[in-house]
Scaffold this motif. Sequence first.
Motif, PDB file in Angstrom:
ATOM      1  N   GLN A  45       0.803  -1.219   0.000  1.00 51.96           N
ATOM      2  CA  GLN A  45       0.000   0.000   0.000  1.00 51.96           C
ATOM      3  C   GLN A  45       0.838   1.274   0.000  1.00 51.96           C
ATOM      4  O   GLN A  45       0.392   2.307   0.488  1.00 51.96           O
ATOM      5  N   ILE A  46       2.028   1.219  -0.536  1.00 54.19           N
ATOM      6  CA  ILE A  46       2.881   2.399  -0.690  1.00 54.19           C
ATOM      7  C   ILE A  46       3.174   2.522  -2.181  1.00 54.19           C
ATOM      8  O   ILE A  46       3.476   1.542  -2.849  1.00 54.19           O
ATOM      9  N   GLN A  47       3.075   3.737  -2.720  1.00 52.46           N
ATOM     10  CA  GLN A  47       3.262   3.915  -4.151  1.00 52.46           C
ATOM     11  C   GLN A  47       4.666   4.374  -4.546  1.00 52.46           C
ATOM     12  O   GLN A  47       5.044   4.288  -5.703  1.00 52.46           O
ATOM     13  N   LYS A  48       5.477   4.875  -3.581  1.00 48.38           N
ATOM     14  CA  LYS A  48       6.779   5.426  -3.945  1.00 48.38           C
ATOM     15  C   LYS A  48       7.777   5.227  -2.808  1.00 48.38           C
ATOM     16  O   LYS A  48       7.453   5.455  -1.646  1.00 48.38           O
ATOM     17  N   GLU A  64      17.739   4.423  -6.781  1.00 49.65           N
ATOM     18  CA  GLU A  64      16.603   4.643  -7.672  1.00 49.65           C
ATOM     19  C   GLU A  64      15.354   4.938  -6.858  1.00 49.65           C
ATOM     20  O   GLU A  64      15.283   4.640  -5.672  1.00 49.65           O
ATOM     21  N   THR A  65      14.383   5.526  -7.526  1.00 50.40           N
ATOM     22  CA  THR A  65      13.060   5.710  -6.956  1.00 50.40           C
ATOM     23  C   THR A  65      12.168   4.659  -7.590  1.00 50.40           C
ATOM     24  O   THR A  65      12.101   4.551  -8.813  1.00 50.40           O
ATOM     25  N   VAL A  66      11.514   3.849  -6.753  1.00 53.55           N
ATOM     26  CA  VAL A  66      10.641   2.794  -7.255  1.00 53.55           C
ATOM     27  C   VAL A  66       9.191   3.163  -6.981  1.00 53.55           C
ATOM     28  O   VAL A  66       8.884   3.811  -5.982  1.00 53.55           O
ATOM     29  N   THR A  67       8.318   2.754  -7.887  1.00 48.58           N
ATOM     30  CA  THR A  67       6.907   3.088  -7.753  1.00 48.58           C
ATOM     31  C   THR A  67       6.036   1.877  -8.067  1.00 48.58           C
ATOM     32  O   THR A  67       6.486   0.932  -8.717  1.00 48.58           O
ATOM     33  N   VAL A  91      13.794   4.503   1.873  1.00 49.15           N
ATOM     34  CA  VAL A  91      13.152   5.679   2.459  1.00 49.15           C
ATOM     35  C   VAL A  91      11.732   5.764   1.913  1.00 49.15           C
ATOM     36  O   VAL A  91      11.523   5.797   0.700  1.00 49.15           O
ATOM     37  N   ILE A  92      10.782   5.765   2.846  1.00 49.46           N
ATOM     38  CA  ILE A  92       9.371   5.916   2.512  1.00 49.46           C
ATOM     39  C   ILE A  92       8.858   7.082   3.332  1.00 49.46           C
ATOM     40  O   ILE A  92       8.919   7.049   4.566  1.00 49.46           O
TER      41      ILE A  92
END
Length: 123
Positions: A45-48, A64-67, A91-92
């Motif tokens: 339930q986290i998008q980024k 990287e930034t993951v989505t 990091v969230i």
Amino acid sequence: MKTILKLSLAVLVTMTTISTYAINGDFSLRVLSGNGKEISFAVNQIQKANVAITDRFHNIIYTETVTGKEGILKTYSLEEFPEGTYFLEVVINSKKVTHEIVVTREGSTLSKKSIQDQNIATN
């Protein structure tokens, strides 16, 4: 008979996967036992999320930034990594969780619990 054996092996590999949880149970990190040189993490339930792999001196090796739409599932291969100690930092929002990864010739291991959880300031 071969099909049953293959299915049994797949179930065994799945059941022996090491999992840990942090960030209020929404973050899981595991080493895949099938290869031993891959790490995967899932965030429900986290998008980024921002992900970094650093060496023991905290030099960034990969970032990287993951989505994802309803969560994140990401796998990284450590096949090209020399033997040593590394850190996976995720990091969230304003929460940073760090796990230790040890790569050897035979495979890789991942600390069961995060070695550092911290809240970070946002700009």
